[in-house]
Motif scaffolding. Sequence first.
Motif, PDB file in Angstrom:
ATOM      1  N   MET A  64      45.621  16.144  61.210  1.00 12.27           N
ATOM      2  CA  MET A  64      46.126  14.617  60.587  1.00 12.27           C
ATOM      3  C   MET A  64      46.844  14.591  59.571  1.00 12.27           C
ATOM      4  O   MET A  64      47.997  13.722  59.644  1.00 12.27           O
ATOM      5  CB  MET A  64      44.900  13.743  60.646  1.00 12.27           C
ATOM      6  N   THR A  65      46.949  15.407  58.418  1.00 10.40           N
ATOM      7  CA  THR A  65      47.734  15.458  57.411  1.00 10.40           C
ATOM      8  C   THR A  65      49.245  15.626  58.009  1.00 10.40           C
ATOM      9  O   THR A  65      50.195  14.948  57.053  1.00 10.40           O
ATOM     10  CB  THR A  65      47.011  16.237  56.217  1.00 10.40           C
ATOM     11  N   ILE A  66      49.328  16.689  58.719  1.00 14.21           N
ATOM     12  CA  ILE A  66      50.602  16.995  59.150  1.00 14.21           C
ATOM     13  C   ILE A  66      51.294  15.798  59.683  1.00 14.21           C
ATOM     14  O   ILE A  66      52.418  15.636  59.607  1.00 14.21           O
ATOM     15  CB  ILE A  66      50.427  18.163  60.179  1.00 14.21           C
ATOM     16  N   GLN A  67      50.505  15.170  60.670  1.00 17.56           N
ATOM     17  CA  GLN A  67      51.108  14.063  61.414  1.00 17.56           C
ATOM     18  C   GLN A  67      51.344  12.631  60.550  1.00 17.56           C
ATOM     19  O   GLN A  67      52.303  12.268  60.539  1.00 17.56           O
ATOM     20  CB  GLN A  67      50.053  13.321  62.496  1.00 17.56           C
ATOM     21  N   LEU A  68      50.296  12.778  59.430  1.00 11.70           N
ATOM     22  CA  LEU A  68      50.780  11.659  58.487  1.00 11.70           C
ATOM     23  C   LEU A  68      51.944  11.945  57.570  1.00 11.70           C
ATOM     24  O   LEU A  68      52.854  11.034  57.585  1.00 11.70           O
ATOM     25  CB  LEU A  68      49.580  11.557  57.469  1.00 11.70           C
ATOM     26  N   LYS A  69      52.242  13.136  57.500  1.00 15.50           N
ATOM     27  CA  LYS A  69      53.458  13.417  56.551  1.00 15.50           C
ATOM     28  C   LYS A  69      54.523  12.970  57.501  1.00 15.50           C
ATOM     29  O   LYS A  69      55.616  12.611  56.839  1.00 15.50           O
ATOM     30  CB  LYS A  69      53.216  14.926  56.245  1.00 15.50           C
ATOM     31  N   ALA A  70      54.497  13.259  58.728  1.00 15.07           N
ATOM     32  CA  ALA A  70      55.626  13.163  59.832  1.00 15.07           C
ATOM     33  C   ALA A  70      55.860  11.586  59.631  1.00 15.07           C
ATOM     34  O   ALA A  70      57.133  11.244  59.791  1.00 15.07           O
ATOM     35  CB  ALA A  70      55.444  13.875  61.136  1.00 15.07           C
ATOM     36  N   VAL A  71      54.997  10.764  60.085  1.00 14.36           N
ATOM     37  CA  VAL A  71      54.829   9.550  60.284  1.00 14.36           C
ATOM     38  C   VAL A  71      55.456   8.765  59.157  1.00 14.36           C
ATOM     39  O   VAL A  71      56.247   7.827  59.054  1.00 14.36           O
ATOM     40  CB  VAL A  71      53.798   8.782  60.716  1.00 14.36           C
ATOM     41  N   TRP A  72      54.900   9.296  58.067  1.00 14.49           N
ATOM     42  CA  TRP A  72      55.279   8.642  56.590  1.00 14.49           C
ATOM     43  C   TRP A  72      56.704   8.839  56.385  1.00 14.49           C
ATOM     44  O   TRP A  72      57.579   7.922  55.971  1.00 14.49           O
ATOM     45  CB  TRP A  72      54.796   9.435  55.547  1.00 14.49           C
ATOM     46  N   GLN A  73      57.354  10.073  56.685  1.00 15.72           N
ATOM     47  CA  GLN A  73      58.791  10.434  56.254  1.00 15.72           C
ATOM     48  C   GLN A  73      59.625   9.798  57.420  1.00 15.72           C
ATOM     49  O   GLN A  73      60.788   9.084  56.901  1.00 15.72           O
ATOM     50  CB  GLN A  73      58.974  11.744  56.261  1.00 15.72           C
ATOM     51  N   ALA A  74      59.210   9.409  58.560  1.00 17.20           N
ATOM     52  CA  ALA A  74      60.142   8.874  59.475  1.00 17.20           C
ATOM     53  C   ALA A  74      60.112   7.101  59.165  1.00 17.20           C
ATOM     54  O   ALA A  74      61.164   6.695  59.203  1.00 17.20           O
ATOM     55  CB  ALA A  74      59.387   8.768  61.081  1.00 17.20           C
ATOM     56  N   LEU A  75      59.115   6.640  58.657  1.00 13.84           N
ATOM     57  CA  LEU A  75      59.121   5.334  58.285  1.00 13.84           C
ATOM     58  C   LEU A  75      59.996   4.994  56.861  1.00 13.84           C
ATOM     59  O   LEU A  75      60.691   4.082  56.760  1.00 13.84           O
ATOM     60  CB  LEU A  75      57.778   4.857  57.758  1.00 13.84           C
ATOM     61  N   GLU A  76      59.946   5.975  56.315  1.00 14.17           N
ATOM     62  CA  GLU A  76      60.547   5.813  54.615  1.00 14.17           C
ATOM     63  C   GLU A  76      61.977   6.105  55.094  1.00 14.17           C
ATOM     64  O   GLU A  76      62.957   5.198  54.508  1.00 14.17           O
ATOM     65  CB  GLU A  76      60.227   6.640  53.768  1.00 14.17           C
ATOM     66  N   LYS A  77      62.347   6.650  55.924  1.00 14.67           N
ATOM     67  CA  LYS A  77      63.670   7.146  56.149  1.00 14.67           C
ATOM     68  C   LYS A  77      64.307   5.993  56.996  1.00 14.67           C
ATOM     69  O   LYS A  77      65.589   5.839  56.799  1.00 14.67           O
ATOM     70  CB  LYS A  77      63.875   8.252  57.219  1.00 14.67           C
ATOM     71  N   ALA A  78      63.715   5.190  57.673  1.00 18.23           N
ATOM     72  CA  ALA A  78      63.870   3.839  58.340  1.00 18.23           C
ATOM     73  C   ALA A  78      64.165   2.792  57.345  1.00 18.23           C
ATOM     74  O   ALA A  78      64.270   1.655  57.905  1.00 18.23           O
ATOM     75  CB  ALA A  78      63.258   3.672  59.511  1.00 18.23           C
ATOM     76  N   GLY A  79      63.650   2.872  56.315  1.00 12.69           N
ATOM     77  CA  GLY A  79      63.782   1.758  55.036  1.00 12.69           C
ATOM     78  C   GLY A  79      62.721   1.062  55.260  1.00 12.69           C
ATOM     79  O   GLY A  79      62.566  -0.066  54.599  1.00 12.69           O
ATOM     80  N   ILE A  80      61.387   1.503  55.623  1.00  8.80           N
ATOM     81  CA  ILE A  80      60.236   0.736  55.797  1.00  8.80           C
ATOM     82  C   ILE A  80      59.110   1.248  54.805  1.00  8.80           C
ATOM     83  O   ILE A  80      58.931   2.641  54.679  1.00  8.80           O
ATOM     84  CB  ILE A  80      59.537   0.869  57.053  1.00  8.80           C
ATOM     85  N   ARG A  81      58.493   0.163  54.374  1.00  4.89           N
ATOM     86  CA  ARG A  81      57.463   0.631  53.301  1.00  4.89           C
ATOM     87  C   ARG A  81      56.028   0.501  53.712  1.00  4.89           C
ATOM     88  O   ARG A  81      55.530  -0.545  53.525  1.00  4.89           O
ATOM     89  CB  ARG A  81      57.832  -0.521  51.853  1.00  4.89           C
TER      90      ARG A  81
END
Length: 366
Positions: free
Chosen positions: A74-91
């Motif tokens: 789940m930590t791997i998935q969290l890292k992926a979704v966190w990076q995707a959201l930040e890349k989209a300018g979402i906090r």
Amino acid sequence: MLNDTYIRQVRAALWGEPVVWPEEETEGLLRLHAMQGTGALVYPSVLADSSLSPYARVQMKGVCLHTMQTQAHMTIQLKAVWQALEKAGIRPVLMKGAGLAAYYPSPEQRQWGDIDLFVGKEQYHPACAAIREAFPKALKFDEELDHYKHYNIIADGVSIETHRVTIALQHPIDEKRYEAIEKEGMAKSELFVLGDEGLEVRVPEKTYNALLIMLHSWEHVLSRGANMRQLCDLALLLNHTADQIDKKRLEHYLRSLHLMDVWQIYAYILTQSLGLPLHKSLFYSEKVAPRARRMLEDLLAGRLKVSEEKVTASGNRFVRKWRTMKVRMRNADRIVQYSPAYGRHMKWTTILHGLGRLFAKDRKWE
């Protein structure tokens, strides 16, 4: 009694003390820990006992191993979704399980089954789009609707919940007040380094987080049923952060949402049963003792869950609304035995909300 043994085990494990495992109560204790989500908390301390039966040892090792493997995945998935959201300018702000694990004696002792990310109403639709783009093969079964708390996908076996709001309240005044509280708490979110990989995330501000963790558990009491793990979360959060919590602001939050009596029930259980030091059990009161003990007893017995009572279908709008109101009134009566004050609030909420819905247009999802 089995429940007393169980409580002693959870209490000892929370504070890093030796845990005693009576072999004659193995089946009952394994069942309770599974139901209450506390196996990963207690079992590491028990596994060092050389007198433990092979059967119990296998069961406990299985739970601990599964928890560690699940967290790593789940930590791997969290890292992926966190990076995707930040890349989209979402906090985003990380809620509940993953962020609370750091308060446990060891992070692996806190089981967490999904990833909860708060993005708020303004960022909700862009966040959902960014997550779908990041996980094109994910299972998508929730609709992205504005009356839902969150949008949910399953990515490589991991549930990712993207929250518009953290808690759903029925009364419009409660909802408006909580929206302001939520906005303030999330705006003050704090940086937090997660795991060995050093993933930097944001978690709710401490004063608001204390309210959120209690209210999340109470929301389960009102519907699906709470568990002991949620109380452990609050005990450890308060143990680590009580001195940093703005008590005046927390009191304002609780009173404005009619939750002070409910909080005191939790505080009593955390202190008397789970061993939270009294000076960290904010707003502790002895007056709730009988009701707090009753709620804990029902929690351990699985009786907090609201009974499955479906509203009988009817083509008549007024009959349908009346039946729904009666079901909600019975739920309020159930809550009165724990918190008469909140039960009364639920009844007034049900009446006012029911009358409002009775003369309003039908919503397409109802």
